[in-house]
Design a protein around this motif. Structure first.
Motif, PDB file in Angstrom:
ATOM      1  N   ARG A 169      26.868  14.199 -55.061  1.00  0.00           N
ATOM      2  CA  ARG A 169      26.342  13.702 -53.785  1.00  0.00           C
ATOM      3  C   ARG A 169      25.146  12.779 -54.007  1.00  0.00           C
ATOM      4  NH1 ARG A 169      22.432  14.632 -50.154  1.00  0.00           N
ATOM      5  NH2 ARG A 169      21.415  16.135 -51.532  1.00  0.00           N
ATOM      6  N   GLU A 172      26.219   9.446 -55.425  1.00  0.00           N
ATOM      7  CA  GLU A 172      26.819   8.619 -54.377  1.00  0.00           C
ATOM      8  C   GLU A 172      25.736   7.995 -53.497  1.00  0.00           C
ATOM      9  OE1 GLU A 172      29.651   6.589 -52.405  1.00  0.00           O
ATOM     10  OE2 GLU A 172      29.881   7.778 -54.241  1.00  0.00           O
ATOM     11  N   LYS A 173      24.681   8.747 -53.192  1.00  0.00           N
ATOM     12  CA  LYS A 173      23.596   8.208 -52.382  1.00  0.00           C
ATOM     13  C   LYS A 173      22.870   7.086 -53.121  1.00  0.00           C
ATOM     14  CE  LYS A 173      21.012  10.618 -49.708  1.00  0.00           C
ATOM     15  NZ  LYS A 173      20.044  11.610 -49.144  1.00  0.00           N
ATOM     16  N   ARG A 175      24.179   5.156 -55.415  1.00  0.00           N
ATOM     17  CA  ARG A 175      25.083   4.002 -55.471  1.00  0.00           C
ATOM     18  C   ARG A 175      25.140   3.286 -54.118  1.00  0.00           C
ATOM     19  NH1 ARG A 175      30.871   4.513 -58.339  1.00  0.00           N
ATOM     20  NH2 ARG A 175      29.446   4.982 -60.036  1.00  0.00           N
ATOM     21  N   GLU A 176      25.138   4.044 -53.022  1.00  0.00           N
ATOM     22  CA  GLU A 176      25.138   3.423 -51.687  1.00  0.00           C
ATOM     23  C   GLU A 176      23.899   2.559 -51.495  1.00  0.00           C
ATOM     24  OE1 GLU A 176      25.415   6.593 -48.907  1.00  0.00           O
ATOM     25  OE2 GLU A 176      27.541   7.014 -49.298  1.00  0.00           O
TER      26      GLU A 176
END
Length: 307
Positions: A169, A172-173, A175-176
């Motif tokens: 998680r 992913e944050k 990378r966003e």
């Protein structure tokens, strides 16, 4: 002559308060406050019996017009004290605002010291959980992240799985955020796609070289050779940098200190509202004791320095 809030005002005030969610009631009465009518009855009884206690408990929920209904108690010191405090919060003077700002600042700094001593809220893992991208920029990209998903000594398998899910998680944050900021795809955290593409390109180049050898086609370096003078001019090679930037241990410590300092400042400025209830800090009078001690120590040190 006994002075009272008018019956109409009492009905209006208690009717409105009884519809508010989360209104405070003493524990002994909580079972009898499940419906608005029950809450209104309790509020009405308290307002009729003891207006001072009513203001102490519910004064912060009243409007300016509702507070005016209590002006009939102009000779009651306790009620007037509550009214003054409540009105001061509603319409503070510039001096009161400055004083309140200083009090809040001091209370937050006192609570910050408590959090630091506790060692949990400002641990690296906790700070990374709150600000994964900021951690990555200051600290994470200089670390070997391959071990984050590995099982730890004495850790249950279920805990390992949960930690891996949390790690996915956070990645992913990060990378966003990298995508939002326009970071090149090859520089994204854990960019497996980029690694696969590089491996595929290397394999294709090797296959081409093998095919050229079979077909007798000269390689690029061979095509630049001049057989007449015996000197070979070859294309320059740039070593690929697959690893992230590296820092010395001292530099890593410095980056960690910078990241921690920023996280402290974010807390003090109120940016941690998603993780903490600032009202419980800003209104906590017990935190003032910390600064009274600090002021006392400063005065004592100054006295001995001047002596």
């Amino acid at each position: 002559m006994e002075r009272r809030v008018s019956s109409e005002a009492k009905e209006s005030i208690t009717e409105r308060l009884s519809s508010l969610e989360g209104l405070y009631f003493p524990r002994a009465l909580q079972l009898a406050t499940t419906t608005p009518s029950q809450r209104k009855s309790i509020l009405l009884d308290l307002l009729s019996r003891d207006a001072a206690v009513f203001l102490e408990r519910y004064g912060s929920q009243l409007t300016g017009d509702e507070l005016q209904e209590f002006d009939v108690f102009n000779d009651d010191y306790e009620i007037n004290w509550h009214l003054k405090q409540l009105r001061s919060k509603m319409n503070p003077t510039s001096e009161e605002l400055r004083s309140r700002s200083l009090i809040v600042k001091n209370r937050r700094r006192a609570f910050l010291n408590k959090l630091i001593c506790d060692g949990q809220y400002f641990s690296e893992d906790a700070m990374r959980g709150r600000e994964p991208y900021l951690h990555h920029e200051y600290v994470g990209k200089f670390q070997d992240i391959s071990g984050r998903g590995m099982a730890r000594p004495g850790e249950r398998w279920s805990d390992t799985l949960m930690r891996r899910c949390e790690e996915a998680r956070l990645v992913e944050k990060i990378r966003e955020e990298q995508q939002k900021l326009g970071v090149a795809e090859r520089d994204w955290i854990c960019n497996e796609r980029s690694q696969v593409e590089e491996e595929e390109e290397e394999e294709e180049e090797e296959e081409e070289e093998e095919q050229q050898k079979v077909n007798g086609i000269a390689r690029p370096t061979e095509m630049l050779s001049d057989p007449g003078d015996g000197n070979s001019a070859t294309l320059p090679t740039v070593a690929g940098n697959d690893e992230g930037p590296t820092l010395s241990a001292e530099e890593k410590d410095e980056m960690m200190e910078q990241f921690t300092y920023i996280m402290h400042q974010k807390f003090l400025s109120g940016e941690d509202h998603q993780h903490l209830d600032y009202s419980q800090i800003d209104n906590n009078e017990t935190l003032d004791d910390h600064w009274l001690r600090e002021v006392g120590l400063d005065a004592e040190e100054k006295y001995f320095d001047e002596d």
